[in-house]
Design a protein around this motif. Structure first.
Motif, mmCIF file in Angstrom:
data_model
loop_
_atom_site.group_PDB
_atom_site.id
_atom_site.type_symbol
_atom_site.label_atom_id
_atom_site.label_comp_id
_atom_site.label_asym_id
_atom_site.label_seq_id
_atom_site.Cartn_x
_atom_site.Cartn_y
_atom_site.Cartn_z
ATOM 1 N N HIS A 1 -25.693 28.771 -25.095
ATOM 2 C CA HIS A 1 -27.095 28.784 -24.679
ATOM 3 C C HIS A 1 -27.262 29.092 -23.204
ATOM 4 N N LEU B 1 -27.829 25.383 -29.972
ATOM 5 C CA LEU B 1 -27.968 24.112 -29.277
ATOM 6 C C LEU B 1 -27.491 22.961 -30.140
ATOM 7 N N ASP C 1 -37.152 25.423 -33.392
ATOM 8 C CA ASP C 1 -35.929 26.047 -33.882
ATOM 9 C C ASP C 1 -36.111 26.470 -35.328
ATOM 10 N N GLY D 1 -30.844 29.275 -27.304
ATOM 11 C CA GLY D 1 -29.642 29.784 -27.957
ATOM 12 C C GLY D 1 -29.188 28.856 -29.063
ATOM 13 N N GLN E 1 -33.517 25.353 -22.403
ATOM 14 C CA GLN E 1 -32.296 25.854 -23.014
ATOM 15 C C GLN E 1 -32.674 26.721 -24.202
ATOM 16 N N ASP F 1 -29.430 28.338 -19.805
ATOM 17 C CA ASP F 1 -30.197 27.255 -19.196
ATOM 18 C C ASP F 1 -30.926 27.768 -17.964
ATOM 19 N N GLN G 1 -22.138 25.419 -29.352
ATOM 20 C CA GLN G 1 -23.088 25.641 -28.270
ATOM 21 C C GLN G 1 -22.874 27.020 -27.661
ATOM 22 N N ALA H 1 -35.047 26.857 -29.032
ATOM 23 C CA ALA H 1 -35.280 26.553 -27.616
ATOM 24 C C ALA H 1 -35.696 25.093 -27.470
ATOM 25 N N CYS I 1 -25.827 28.918 -20.517
ATOM 26 C CA CYS I 1 -25.655 29.847 -21.639
ATOM 27 C C CYS I 1 -25.048 31.152 -21.176
#
Length: 423
Positions: A144, A164, A215, A162, A160, A146, A142, A198, A20
């Motif tokens: 994110h 996703l 999420d 952000g 992870q 990691d 995407q 996440a 990310c």
């Protein structure tokens, strides 16, 4: 860009896409908080040298000899416009992968921007859904951070955070990670696409992983970009290396409200949607593999249910040519889930419960058969990937309804093809 001639499990997806945004300053901040130094990034210079840049372009056409009067191939999101060539995706990716097997901390990221016709269906409300209302739209599928954490077990925990991609299901947005141009009903209507939240992958043993996450919901974010005021989340297990390394199994469940307040009122905050997806891949031989997917969905707010099974066969005829089969039975018990989105912004408008132009059918049991091939020659000259994928697909109502070709026919033939070029 990763090139794959097989199906990717959620564990492989998370490991591949690890990362990310957050360059030198972000790296220093996170490592300071964790009180450690990433194994692969002892200095900012070495960490930055492991950052990769990739580009990929895909275009295709999905022909329909019935020429539906509304110009839409019913029940298909990718390649939904009949007899019209289109730019599906132009994607740019910056990433730094983490070592998910390391005994030390590691940090990475992924940022991917995408422009094209596919963006209409993988948008996230409150982030990019208002940028464009035309056929071609820009999204960030995407973005994110990691982190690999060597905690609790020998292989540790991966995180992870952000924007996703959903880990549920066999097929994905990336065309190089799925066997066909078009998507199955199960992928389109009974698995989520994108999240803000996440996700975690806990490596329990060498062959067993626990998967879980939280999420804001499917393709929604915060504030006006959310369709209700409750969170959702995943739970599941993935087993790999079974049957002498030939078998991989993954179960993912998901629970949370997904319906819009504008559609069903305050019930949307508490009415749960239950998603269940079990998939497995068995390598029959060096050339032949089988994948099966069983999916069950129940929505309390809509009082809707879907049941489906999808089977895949993949045969590597030559090193550059693969033959593919997909067969599916899909039941939409109320007719509320399988929908064609006529207007260019209809998908996101529907997600938020706003009025728009769509087309649905009565309760229907769908049968779909798709046959295709993937030709993937090596071009060289800085071209990392080139593939052409023709397919022929037949969809049919198995219970006498007429959902296809602007609600005129019980069946629908389409002939599709796309080309993918990666650098």
């Amino acid at each position: 860009m990763k090139i794959s001639n097989r199906f990717e499990t959620p564990c492989e997806h998370w490991s591949r896409s690890a990362g990310c945004p957050g360059l030198v300053a972000g790296l220093a901040l996170v490592t300071a908080v964790l009180g450690c130094k990433p194994a692969q990034a002892e200095t900012p210079q070495s960490w930055l040298q492991s950052v990769t840049l990739g580009a990929q372009i895909e275009g295709g056409i999905n022909a329909n000899p019935a020429r539906p009067s509304n110009g839409v191939n019913f029940g298909q999101l990718i390649g939904d416009r009949a007899n019209q060539a289109q730019l599906d995706q132009l994607a740019l990716t910056v990433a730094r992968a983490v070592d998910t097997t390391s005994s030390h901390y590691d940090i990475g990221f992924m940022i991917r921007g995408l422009y094209g016709a596919d963006g209409r269906y993988f948008n996230i409300a409150g982030i990019t859904d208002r940028m464009m209302n035309t056929r071609y739209q820009f999204i960030i599928p995407q973005a994110h951070l990691d982190v690999h954490l060597p905690w609790l077990t020998r292989h540790g925990l991966d995180m992870q955070v952000g924007i996703l991609a959903s880990p549920m299901g066999v097929e994905s947005l990336d065309p190089t990670l799925r066997p066909f141009y078009t998507l199955s009903y199960t992928t389109q209507y009974s698995t989520p696409f994108e999240h803000v939240g996440a996700m975690f992958q806990w490596h329990l043993t060498d062959h067993l992983d626990a998967l879980f996450g939280v999420d804001t919901g499917n393709q929604v974010s915060f504030g006006a970009g959310d369709n209700n005021h409750a969170a959702a989340g995943y739970f599941g297990l993935s087993a790999s290396g079974l049957a002498n390394g030939k078998l991989t199994l993954t179960y993912l469940g998901r629970v949370g409200p997904e319906d819009a307040l504008r559609s069903i009122g305050r019930t949307a905050n508490t009415a749960q949607r239950f998603w269940n997806d079990l998939s497995g891949t068995y390598k029959i031989s060096d050339k032949l593999s089988f994948t099966g997917e069983l999916n069950v969905l129940h929505d309390e707010g809509l009082r809707a249910d879907t049941y489906s099974f999808v089977s895949y066969l993949s045969y590597h005829l030559t090193p550059t040519l693969t033959l593919n089969y997909r067969g599916e039975i899909y039941r939409d018990n109320t007719g509320q889930l399988v929908t064609s989105f006529i207007a260019d912004n209809a998908y996101m408008q529907s997600t938020l419960g706003k009025p728009t132009r769509t087309q649905s059918a009565p309760p229907t049991t769908y049968g779909a058969l798709t046959l295709g091939a993937t030709w993937q020659p090596t071009l060289g000259h800085h071209v990392k990937l080139f593939e052409i994928r023709p397919e022929i697909r037949f969809d049919r109502s198995l219970n006498g309804t007429t959902p296809f070709n602007n609600l005129r026919n019980a069946g629908q033939f389409t002939f599709g093809a796309d080309a993918v070029l990666g650098f």
